[in-house]
Structure formats: structure tokens, C-alpha cells
Design an enzyme around this catalytic site. Structure first.
Site, PDB file in Angstrom:
ATOM      1  N   GLU A  29       0.730  -1.165   0.071  1.00  0.00           N
ATOM      2  CA  GLU A  29      -0.016  -0.044   0.045  1.00  0.00           C
ATOM      3  C   GLU A  29       0.948   1.313  -0.056  1.00  0.00           C
ATOM      4  OE1 GLU A  29      -1.325   1.631   3.686  1.00  0.00           O
ATOM      5  OE2 GLU A  29      -1.288  -0.179   4.675  1.00  0.00           O
ATOM      6  N   LYS A 167      -4.758  -1.923  15.336  1.00  0.00           N
ATOM      7  CA  LYS A 167      -4.153  -1.256  16.478  1.00  0.00           C
ATOM      8  C   LYS A 167      -4.991  -1.342  17.644  1.00  0.00           C
ATOM      9  CE  LYS A 167      -2.271   1.944  13.234  1.00  0.00           C
ATOM     10  NZ  LYS A 167      -2.586   1.083  11.926  1.00  0.00           N
TER      11      LYS A 167
END
Length: 309
Positions: A29, A167
């Protein structure tokens, strides 16, 4: 760069040749580079990521949209462009690809848009840092509508995503439930615990474990016989780069309080929290971020090589 027939994608000659010959390829990405790392370091990491993939025997395919063209495999000059502090790049999720292409704009791709473009280009493996997920409810409520597009995209996109979990600011239990609902296999690489990005364990188990690239490739191959969804492989951050849990928990509490005081909501929450982690940790979180994404790229390349066999 060469444009493939019957597709709006522009594949670099190297990537186009690898697709045509069924050579191992790893998609990467660009949002991590343009929005996740500071100028200078981002270009260094971009080149290291591609180098790690090559060293493991695969072709790197960094993905971005430049001047309205989705590009799969970037030149060094294009890497410099997306890493430039002067670059005017939007952050593109899957919903943003159509408008960006139609209007001739430029942007960096997130997990959702990178996975979609990789699959469209015929690339079955994608390495990233962390997956998006379900956010915790807004204080005072018990529901949230803030669910990352990464999850829905993975549910209908035939690609293996290698990441270090998600996360810890996210509701990991709820995220795993959403993935289960969409029948997305979740694998732990040499672990029975689902990782939480900076931390090797989130406290939640993984449904399935694999211990080498060949096992991971075998799972992907078998899954494709029954479903068109993607597969998630959670690879914990290398042990020597894991953040101290007490430090992590303190930074997270401080960051959440900062978000509350500023009234930050939606997609702006994660960048604010990450910036606090980077600043308040004295750069330790940046080192951890770099270490985990390089580890994921290396593992993804090894799995891609197995799949190409």
C-alpha cells in the site's frame, strides 16, 4: 508503464510480466508512506520494503493512483512523488477510487483500495502494517457505526492480507466477530494469540495457526475452493521491537484523552492517536511500525513464492 487490456489499471512492465508468467508478487500500500511516516523516512522505508520483497524472491508492486490512473508497481520517481512532503495526495479507500480516477486526481491507497486493486491486477498476496476494524462506541452510547471498509472489502476480495493485526485503539473483539460473520479465515503466524500491532498479543485467540509459509499457502489454496473472500494472516511484531506494554497503555490512555478533549471523531481519530504515539514515545513507535511492516513484507513474499509453485 503498460496498461493491461480490459482494465483501467496501469501495470509496470515488471509487474505485468510477473502476472503473465504467474511469478510471485506482493502488493504494497501507499498510505503508509504518504500519511503514516514522516518525510525522508517514508521514502527510505518504501525502498526497503521493495528490497525485502525482492530478497525473498518476489516482485514488489507498490500501488497508488496518480493523475487519475491506478498504478500497480511504481518507478523510483513515482515512489519519490508519493513520499514528497509537497505531494497533494488524498487518502483513498475503496469508495474513493471511482471519483479519483474520473476526476484525474492522485491519492495513496489504504488497505481496502490496495486489496481491491491488487485482486483486479491478479496479485493474490498483499502485505501491510495493520488492518482497520471496528471502533469503540462514542462515549455515552453502546453502539458504533464506525467500521473500517477494510473488513467489507476483505469479505469479498480474493487476496491474502499479511498484517500485524490491528491497532489496540480498535475494538478487536468486535472486529474479529465481523470477520467471522463474513467468513474470512483468520490465521495466526506462529502464534495462538491475535496480535495488536505494537503488541504481540491482544488477549484474543486466533481461530487457526500456521507455522510456515507453505502451510499458509495451503490454507489460501484450500479456502479458494469454497469461498471468494480473502484470508487474513496475523504476523506478530518481532519480539525485539514490541513496545513495552506499560508504555503502550500509558500512551494509549493519553491519546484517547487528547482525542476526547479535541472532539476528534471518525477517520481523524487514528492519525491523531498515531501522531501522539510517535511523538510521546520518542520515535519508538515509528521504529516498531517500520519493523513490523518489513517483517510482514518478507513473510508475504515467502508465501507468494509458495503459491506460485
Amino acid at each position: 508503464m503498460s496498461t493491461q487490456p480490459d482494465t483501467p489499471l496501469s501495470l509496470s512492465p515488471e509487474v505485468a510480466d510477473a502476472v503473465a508468467t504467474h511469478a510471485p508478487i506482493v502488493a504494497l500500500e501507499s498510505t503508509l508512506l504518504s500519511h503514516g511516516l514522516p518525510p525522508g523516512r517514508n521514502l527510505e522505508v518504501a525502498r526497503r520494503l521493495e528490497g525485502v520483497v525482492r530478497e525473498a524472491g518476489a516482485v514488489p508492486a507498490t500501488i497508488a493512483v496518480l493523475d487519475g490512473v491506478p498504478r500497480v508497481g511504481l518507478t523510483d520517481a513515482e515512489l519519490e512523488r508519493i513520499c514528497s512532503p509537497d505531494a497533494e495526495l488524498d487518502k483513498l479507500s475503496l469508495r474513493d477510487l471511482g471519483p479519483t480516477v474520473a476526476l484525474g486526481r492522485s491519492g495513496a491507497t489504504t488497505v481496502a483500495s490496495t486489496a481491491a486493486l491488487a485482486a483486479a491486477a491478479g496479485i493474490p498476496v498483499f502485505a501491510t502494517g495493520g488492518l482497520g476494524g471496528v471502533h469503540h462506541p462514542v462515549p455515552g452510547t453502546n453502539v458504533t457505526w464506525d467500521v473500517s471498509a477494510d473488513l467489507g472489502t476483505l469479505a469479498r476480495t480474493d487476496v491474502l492480507v499479511v498484517c500485524s493485526g490491528m491497532k489496540s485503539i480498535l475494538d478487536i473483539a468486535a472486529t474479529l466477530e465481523v470477520l467471522e460473520t463474513h467468513s474470512v479465515p483468520v490465521l495466526g503466524y506462529r502464534t495462538d494469540d491475535f496480535p495488536a500491532f505494537y503488541l504481540r498479543s491482544s488477549g484474543h485467540p486466533v481461530p487457526h495457526r500456521v507455522d510456515d509459509p507453505a502451510q499458509a499457502a495451503a490454507v489460501v489454496t484450500a479456502h479458494r475452493r469454497f469461498s471468494s473472500s480473502g484470508v487474513l494472516l496475523a504476523n506478530p511484531i518481532p519480539v525485539e521491537h514490541e513496545l513495552d506494554r506499560d508504555v503502550h497503555d500509558r500512551l494509549l490512555a493519553e491519546g484517547l484523552e487528547l482525542v476526547r478533549k479535541r472532539g476528534v471523531t471518525g477517520s481523524d481519530v487514528t492519525p491523531v492517536l498515531l501522531e501522539h504515539f510517535h511523538t510521546a514515545s520518542g520515535g519508538a513507535s515509528l521504529d516498531a511500525n517500520e519493523a513490523l511492516v518489513l517483517s510482514n513484507a518478507d513473510l508475504a513474499a515467502r508465501i507468494a513464492t509458495e503459491l506460485a509453485r
